[in-house]
Design a protein around this motif. Structure first.
Motif, short mmCIF file in Angstrom:
data_model
loop_
_atom_site.label_atom_id
_atom_site.label_comp_id
_atom_site.label_asym_id
_atom_site.label_seq_id
_atom_site.Cartn_x
_atom_site.Cartn_y
_atom_site.Cartn_z
N GLU A 57 0.82 -1.21 0.00
CA GLU A 57 0.00 0.00 0.00
C GLU A 57 0.87 1.28 0.00
N LYS A 58 2.15 1.12 0.32
CA LYS A 58 3.05 2.27 0.34
C LYS A 58 3.60 2.60 -1.05
N ILE A 59 3.36 1.72 -2.00
CA ILE A 59 3.94 1.91 -3.34
C ILE A 59 3.20 3.02 -4.09
N LYS A 60 3.95 4.00 -4.53
CA LYS A 60 3.37 5.09 -5.32
C LYS A 60 3.73 4.96 -6.80
N PHE A 61 4.82 4.26 -7.09
CA PHE A 61 5.31 4.12 -8.45
C PHE A 61 4.51 3.01 -9.15
N LYS A 62 3.73 3.36 -10.16
CA LYS A 62 2.80 2.42 -10.79
C LYS A 62 3.49 1.18 -11.37
N PRO A 63 4.60 1.31 -12.11
CA PRO A 63 5.26 0.10 -12.62
C PRO A 63 5.67 -0.88 -11.52
N LEU A 64 6.04 -0.35 -10.35
CA LEU A 64 6.40 -1.23 -9.24
C LEU A 64 5.18 -1.97 -8.70
N ARG A 65 4.02 -1.28 -8.70
CA ARG A 65 2.79 -1.96 -8.27
C ARG A 65 2.43 -3.07 -9.24
N ILE A 66 2.58 -2.79 -10.53
CA ILE A 66 2.28 -3.82 -11.55
C ILE A 66 3.22 -5.02 -11.38
N MET A 67 4.50 -4.74 -11.12
CA MET A 67 5.48 -5.81 -10.92
C MET A 67 5.10 -6.68 -9.72
N TYR A 68 4.64 -6.03 -8.64
CA TYR A 68 4.23 -6.78 -7.45
C TYR A 68 3.08 -7.73 -7.76
N HIS A 69 2.07 -7.21 -8.47
CA HIS A 69 0.92 -8.04 -8.79
C HIS A 69 1.29 -9.19 -9.73
#
Length: 322
Positions: A57-69
């Motif tokens: 939930e702390k991730i603001k950088f969208k590509p990093l969120r996509i990588m996590y998912h």
């Protein structure tokens, strides 16, 4: 932390540990497997777990969120990969056969069929002489162990593609089953042919198609597989760096037999043992995970399963019948 997040954490930790366990098993057993099993699954699970522990939930950088998912989604591949590796691992360990005859001090000329199915063991190979009157190639439905006429069953020809449905065209090499000839679109120059008709077996390394057609015309069976030994001369140069269990359909002392390696070994070592015991002709029999499904019938009538993990996309077998 709510229950959903707790379960997600437990899931990611479990899959991370399992992915490393799968990779360790793969590495130690020197197995072949899809490339993703080598290192990508452990890496993906580690990335997902680290981001989860830090807090997605702390991730603001969208590509990093996509990588996590995406990494999280790969966790659902870990269990199938582990099962595949586990099956591959146990498929490389031949069962002990206590009724086998110790042939370590016998002259090779003494290794001959007996009254029923006879099995010899050297330091390196099991030699099976199944009791038989006919040898058939069965296609489609897997032969049943309840068929008491069958004394030996194992996989025969290669199949071109992994398919649940059966098609004669998917079998590599021209073949014949119960008098029917099938022209395969997948022939190999490196193949030899095994045929059985009119109560006699044969190996052909020249005009293989003609040999299989002739067997079919006589109401018999036959198939093509990689040629290993032709008239006591090794014709297969199979440089495999990993140790495996190996099998061959062979002629020894003028008799038809099946030869398995006792344990995992390098292919060159297997070939040297075949040469030592004087194998005249031989074709390769696939022994990959699931493909090495095989069994024989003991003199008591009971079935002893050698490798009991059939795969649903295996669709042809060589069968000895008494």
């Amino acid at each position: 932390m709510n229950m959903r997040k707790r379960l997600s954490g437990m899931w990611l930790m479990s899959m991370a540990l399992l992915s490393y366990g799968a990779y360790t098993t793969f590495f130690v057993a020197q197995m072949s497997a899809p490339y993703i099993v080598y290192w990508t699954l452990p890496v993906f699970q580690s990335v997902a777990l680290v981001i989860y522990l830090w807090g997605p939930e702390k991730i603001k950088f969208k590509p990093l969120r996509i990588m996590y998912h995406l990494c999280y989604m790969t966790s659902f591949l870990v269990l199938p990969a582990f099962i595949f590796i586990f099956m591959g691992l146990i498929s490389q360990y031949h069962i002990n056969i206590p009724e086998s005859i110790d042939a370590t001090r016998m002259s090779v000329e003494e290794i001959l069929p007996g009254d029923g199915t006879t099995i010899y063991r050297t330091d390196k190979v099991y030699i099976f002489f199944p009791e038989y009157k006919t040898v058939d190639m069965e296609c489609g439905n897997r032969p049943s162990q309840s068929d008491e006429s069958i004394t030996w069953c194992c996989g025969a020809a290669f199949q071109h593609a992994v398919e649940l449905g059966f098609s004669q065209d998917n079998i590599e090499g021209d073949h014949a089953s119960h008098g029917e000839f099938y022209d395969s679109p997948y022939d190999r120059d490196a193949d030899g042919a095994f045929v059985f008709a009119d109560g006699k077996f044969g190996f052909e390394f020249g005009d293989k198609e003609k040999a299989v057609k002739k067997a079919a015309e006589a109401g018999g069976s036959g198939f093509m597989q990689l040629a290993m030994i032709n008239n006591k001369k090794a014709v297969m140069n199979f440089d495999r760096p990993r140790a495996r269990c190996y099998r061959t359909l062979a002629e020894l002392n003028g008799h038809l037999c099946v030869i398995d390696s006792v344990k995992m070994m390098h292919f060159g070592e297997f070939m040297e043992e075949l040469k030592r015991i004087g194998v005249t002709n031989a074709v390769y029999m696939d022994m990959g995970a699931g493909w090495n499904y095989s069994w024989y019938r003991k003199a008591t009538g009971k079935v002893r399963t050698l490798f009991g993990l059939p795969v649903p996309w295996s669709h042809n077998w060589v069968v000895f019948r008494k």
